[in-house]
Write an enzyme that holds these catalytic residues in place. Structure first.
Site, PDB file in Angstrom:
ATOM      1  CE  LYS A 174      19.906  62.944  12.464  1.00  0.00           C
ATOM      2  NZ  LYS A 174      19.827  61.731  13.264  1.00  0.00           N
ATOM      3  CD  GLU A 205      17.392  74.957  22.293  1.00  0.00           C
ATOM      4  OE1 GLU A 205      17.189  74.598  23.517  1.00  0.00           O
ATOM      5  OE2 GLU A 205      17.238  74.730  21.067  1.00  0.00           O
ATOM      6  N   GLY A 208      22.969  62.707  16.998  1.00  0.00           N
ATOM      7  CA  GLY A 208      23.950  63.968  17.372  1.00  0.00           C
ATOM      8  C   GLY A 208      24.949  63.662  18.048  1.00  0.00           C
ATOM      9  NE  ARG A 209      23.201  59.699  22.629  1.00  0.00           N
ATOM     10  CZ  ARG A 209      22.031  59.651  22.337  1.00  0.00           C
ATOM     11  NH1 ARG A 209      21.550  60.790  21.657  1.00  0.00           N
ATOM     12  NH2 ARG A 209      21.309  58.536  22.403  1.00  0.00           N
ATOM     13  CD  GLU A 245      21.200  63.321  24.353  1.00  0.00           C
ATOM     14  OE1 GLU A 245      20.834  64.481  25.013  1.00  0.00           O
ATOM     15  OE2 GLU A 245      21.525  63.499  23.190  1.00  0.00           O
ATOM     16  CG  HIS A 274      44.689  71.009  45.654  1.00  0.00           C
ATOM     17  ND1 HIS A 274      45.368  71.027  46.683  1.00  0.00           N
ATOM     18  CD2 HIS A 274      45.322  70.337  44.592  1.00  0.00           C
ATOM     19  CE1 HIS A 274      46.547  70.416  46.444  1.00  0.00           C
ATOM     20  NE2 HIS A 274      46.528  70.088  45.139  1.00  0.00           N
ATOM     21  CE  LYS A 318      15.700  70.553  22.852  1.00  0.00           C
ATOM     22  NZ  LYS A 318      16.146  69.923  21.398  1.00  0.00           N
TER      23      LYS A 318
END
Length: 509
Positions: A196, A202, A255-256, A341, A372, A482
């Site tokens: 963005k 990263e 973002g999400r 978030e 299982h 961060k």
């Protein structure tokens, strides 16, 4: 009565309601299934989805109580702000206009989204026609929603083949990027950089390494192989991307919630833009329903009523999602970020301390594998976990139909078993039952149904936020770590003895 008093009164009323068992609820209401299990049609030729919340402990009294809570929290007003493009994200002074990307929202925002989608469609078409040479692979680099959304859609929709193979990379761990390199041919690979701000450390570090990989493997103009997906196009130009290969999206798209914007470029490139448009259409069908349906008939709001019943009124700290479809293996991860978030907050919209639990921990897996592994706890553990089961009537494979028949039988059997339980004189073989589950059953996993499924959960998350009185659109909780990492890099911070020792042992001091 003030708003705060009305909200408290609504919660107090809900807390005092009787708690019949699921068996009692079914026995006492012949219309229960029709009230709480609804088929939603996506549109002509697009199929439908069954949303079954009847195995949740919602009854008429709870629904009425939650509708009163929604009114006290001004659900209608908040919803109008969302679709009207108002600054509903009050802490950052922004609108949240992901629905406009799907064609539902403020007129000017919808027009802007359509223009940006046309720009993306043109670039996708040009790439498919060979304007950038032969393109067989795309390495999509992002993090958070910029990676989770594309990864989910690509994994779900391209198993039967695709125009371009997409490899999504999020982790700064170089092993992730090397794994993508191993699958791609540098001579036929594009790099998509999704950020963005176009400053995410990263993402930009991975992008730089991807450029080096192209150069080291004989690509003369690595920057000419980059497509930028960003709300800061000027930053992408400064970084070296030609403006013809920059696909912007608005600052008002978080973002999400960004998969519907140019962040969806890898999906459009892999499938073709027509399929991406179908993906948007499925989401838009849910948008229209959410915007125009009141009370418990509103499917995302109904789901939020159940969520709050278990989290706030019954103390359930987790919620599980199990996809009985291998193609939806990444859905629990996607929902984990979306819900935790968005609603993992401790203050209200007005900045006051939240007086109860916020979002539960979202987790899950894939059926039948999970049966299982973790279902022992769901059936016989001391912790009650509300469960969502998600399945498709149509199979995603071409094998013997027995595979899909067994898969669906297991899915439906688990919900029935959680509800009914089974008594035994041998207590180690006794199942308490009365454990809640919901089922989302799609006709087939298609771009439209996946779009609708994701949009349903976006609006469910928003509805939960409104019932709690919190802002789901900021995410300051991701920033502190961060900031400290940056301080370590610059040698500017003092730490506790443990952290100091770890830094020294790793050679970072």
């Amino acid at each position: 009565m003030s708003t705060n008093q009305s909200v408290k009164a609504a919660w107090d009323h809900l807390a005092g309601l009787p708690r019949p068992t699921l068996a009692e609820l079914f026995a006492g209401d012949a219309d229960r299934l029709s009230k709480l299990s609804t088929r939603f049609e996506l549109g002509e030729g697009l199929g439908g989805i069954r949303f079954d919340w009847s195995k949740m402990h919602l009854d008429d009294a709870h629904i009425a109580g939650f509708e009163a809570l929604a009114a006290a929290q001004d659900f209608d007003g908040r919803r109008a702000q969302l679709f009207g493009g108002e600054k509903i994200n009050n802490t950052e002074g922004r609108a949240a206009e992901h629905t406009a990307q799907r064609g539902v929202g403020k007129d000017t925002s919808v027009e802007e989204a359509q223009a940006l989608h046309q720009r993306m469609a043109s670039l996708v078409g040009a790439i498919h026609e060979g304007a950038l040479g032969e393109v067989r692979h795309l390495i999509h680099i992002g993090i958070g929603g910029s990676a989770l959304g594309p990864a989910l859609a690509i994994d779900a929709l391209t198993r039967d083949g695709c125009v371009v193979q997409v490899h999504v990379v999020a982790n700064i761990d170089g092993c992730a990027l090397e794994a993508a390199f191993a699958k791609a041919d540098p001579a036929t690979t594009l790099i998509a950089v999704a950020s963005k701000t176009f400053t995410t450390i990263e993402t930009m570090t991975n992008a730089k390494s991807a450029l080096n990989w192209l150069k080291e493997n004989g690509v003369d103009d690595p920057y000419g192989r980059v497509v930028a997906l960003t709300a800061a196009p000027e930053k992408a130009v400064e970084w070296g991307v030609d403006e013809t290969r920059i696909l912007p999206f608005p600052e008002s798209v978080g973002g999400r919630y960004s998969l519907w914007s140019s962040i969806g470029f890898p999906v459009a490139l892999a499938l073709g833009f027509e399929e991406f448009a179908e993906f948007l259409a499925g989401a838009a069908a849910i948008d229209e329903h959410f915007a125009n349906t009141d009370g418990a008939a509103n499917l995302p709001l109904r789901a939020a009523f159940a969520d709050q019943l278990y989290t706030r009124l019954r103390g359930c700290q987790t919620r599980a999602c199990f996809a009985y479809d291998e193609r939806l293996a990444l859905l629990p991860d996607y929902l984990q970020q979306l819900e935790m978030e968005s609603n993992g907050k401790s203050v209200t919209f007005d900045g006051a301390p939240l007086d109860g639990p916020s979002a539960p921990i979202t987790w899950g897996g894939v059926g039948t594998d999970a049966q299982h592994a973790v279902f022992q706890l769901l059936h016989q553990g001391t912790i009650v976990v509300p469960v969502d089961f998600i399945a498709s009537i149509a199979p995603g494979d071409q094998l013997d139909p027995a595979h899909h028949r067994i898969l669906l039988m297991n899915c439906f059997a688990q919900g029935a078993a959680l509800m009914a339980g089974k008594d035994s004189a041998d207590k180690s073989r006794s199942y308490p039952g009365n454990r809640p589950s919901a089922t989302i059953l799609i006709d087939d996993l298609s771009p439209a149904s996946l779009g609708a499924l994701i949009a349903f959960h976006e609006h469910r998350t928003f509805a939960n936020a409104v019932l709690l009185g919190i802002n789901p659109f900021d995410q300051f909780g991701v920033e502190l770590g961060k900031q400290i990492a940056n301080a370590i890099d610059k040698g500017e911070a003092q730490f506790d003895a443990s952290t100091t020792a770890l830094l020294a042992e790793a050679g970072l001091a």
